[in-house]
Design a protein around this motif. Sequence first.
Motif, PDB file in Angstrom:
ATOM      1  N   MET A   1      68.975  55.733  25.855  1.00  0.00           N
ATOM      2  CA  MET A   1      69.294  55.903  27.169  1.00  0.00           C
ATOM      3  C   MET A   1      70.636  56.246  27.506  1.00  0.00           C
ATOM      4  O   MET A   1      71.660  56.041  26.754  1.00  0.00           O
ATOM      5  CB  MET A   1      69.240  54.459  27.817  1.00  0.00           C
ATOM      6  N   ALA A   2      70.769  57.242  28.296  1.00  0.00           N
ATOM      7  CA  ALA A   2      72.407  57.534  28.918  1.00  0.00           C
ATOM      8  C   ALA A   2      73.068  56.611  29.607  1.00  0.00           C
ATOM      9  O   ALA A   2      72.465  55.566  30.363  1.00  0.00           O
ATOM     10  CB  ALA A   2      72.211  58.955  29.710  1.00  0.00           C
ATOM     11  N   SER A   3      74.415  56.537  29.384  1.00  0.00           N
ATOM     12  CA  SER A   3      75.111  55.710  30.182  1.00  0.00           C
ATOM     13  C   SER A   3      75.513  56.180  31.465  1.00  0.00           C
ATOM     14  O   SER A   3      75.627  57.508  31.718  1.00  0.00           O
ATOM     15  CB  SER A   3      76.404  55.613  29.519  1.00  0.00           C
ATOM     16  N   VAL A   4      75.510  55.347  32.408  1.00  0.00           N
ATOM     17  CA  VAL A   4      75.592  55.751  33.730  1.00  0.00           C
ATOM     18  C   VAL A   4      77.081  54.922  34.266  1.00  0.00           C
ATOM     19  O   VAL A   4      77.139  53.749  33.971  1.00  0.00           O
ATOM     20  CB  VAL A   4      74.515  55.616  34.788  1.00  0.00           C
ATOM     21  N   CYS A   5      77.716  55.597  35.427  1.00  0.00           N
ATOM     22  CA  CYS A   5      78.821  54.901  35.889  1.00  0.00           C
ATOM     23  C   CYS A   5      78.343  53.528  36.678  1.00  0.00           C
ATOM     24  O   CYS A   5      77.300  53.569  37.401  1.00  0.00           O
ATOM     25  CB  CYS A   5      79.149  55.823  37.242  1.00  0.00           C
ATOM     26  N   MET A   6      79.012  52.440  36.497  1.00  0.00           N
ATOM     27  CA  MET A   6      78.503  51.220  37.046  1.00  0.00           C
ATOM     28  C   MET A   6      78.891  51.072  38.493  1.00  0.00           C
ATOM     29  O   MET A   6      78.542  50.122  39.137  1.00  0.00           O
ATOM     30  CB  MET A   6      79.180  49.951  36.326  1.00  0.00           C
ATOM     31  N   HIS A   7      79.676  52.195  39.111  1.00  0.00           N
ATOM     32  CA  HIS A   7      79.884  52.222  40.500  1.00  0.00           C
ATOM     33  C   HIS A   7      79.017  53.062  41.224  1.00  0.00           C
ATOM     34  O   HIS A   7      78.356  52.548  42.303  1.00  0.00           O
ATOM     35  CB  HIS A   7      81.258  52.528  40.879  1.00  0.00           C
ATOM     36  N   CYS A   8      78.939  54.165  40.673  1.00  0.00           N
ATOM     37  CA  CYS A   8      78.050  55.147  41.606  1.00  0.00           C
ATOM     38  C   CYS A   8      76.640  55.578  40.866  1.00  0.00           C
ATOM     39  O   CYS A   8      75.958  56.283  41.406  1.00  0.00           O
ATOM     40  CB  CYS A   8      79.055  56.573  41.843  1.00  0.00           C
ATOM     41  N   GLY A   9      76.457  55.356  39.664  1.00  0.00           N
ATOM     42  CA  GLY A   9      75.443  55.723  38.979  1.00  0.00           C
ATOM     43  C   GLY A   9      75.083  57.068  38.277  1.00  0.00           C
ATOM     44  O   GLY A   9      74.247  57.542  37.995  1.00  0.00           O
TER      45      GLY A   9
END
Length: 64
Positions: A1-9
Amino acid sequence: MASVCMHCGKTLTYNEIGAHRKFINRGSTTFLCRNCLAKELDVPPELIDEKIEEFKRQGCTLFV
């Protein structure tokens, strides 16, 4: 699973994850993208890019 920004996704790059670890917390498991990290640190996003390049030249393994 790719990491995503915790604010904007936004899907994160390896260097964005490295920047978060370098500037915020090396042990982080959640991350900010370049733009959100720049807002958090109150600096322009271009400065994040400059610092990444500087750390790469120094051999920091958090960046490719």
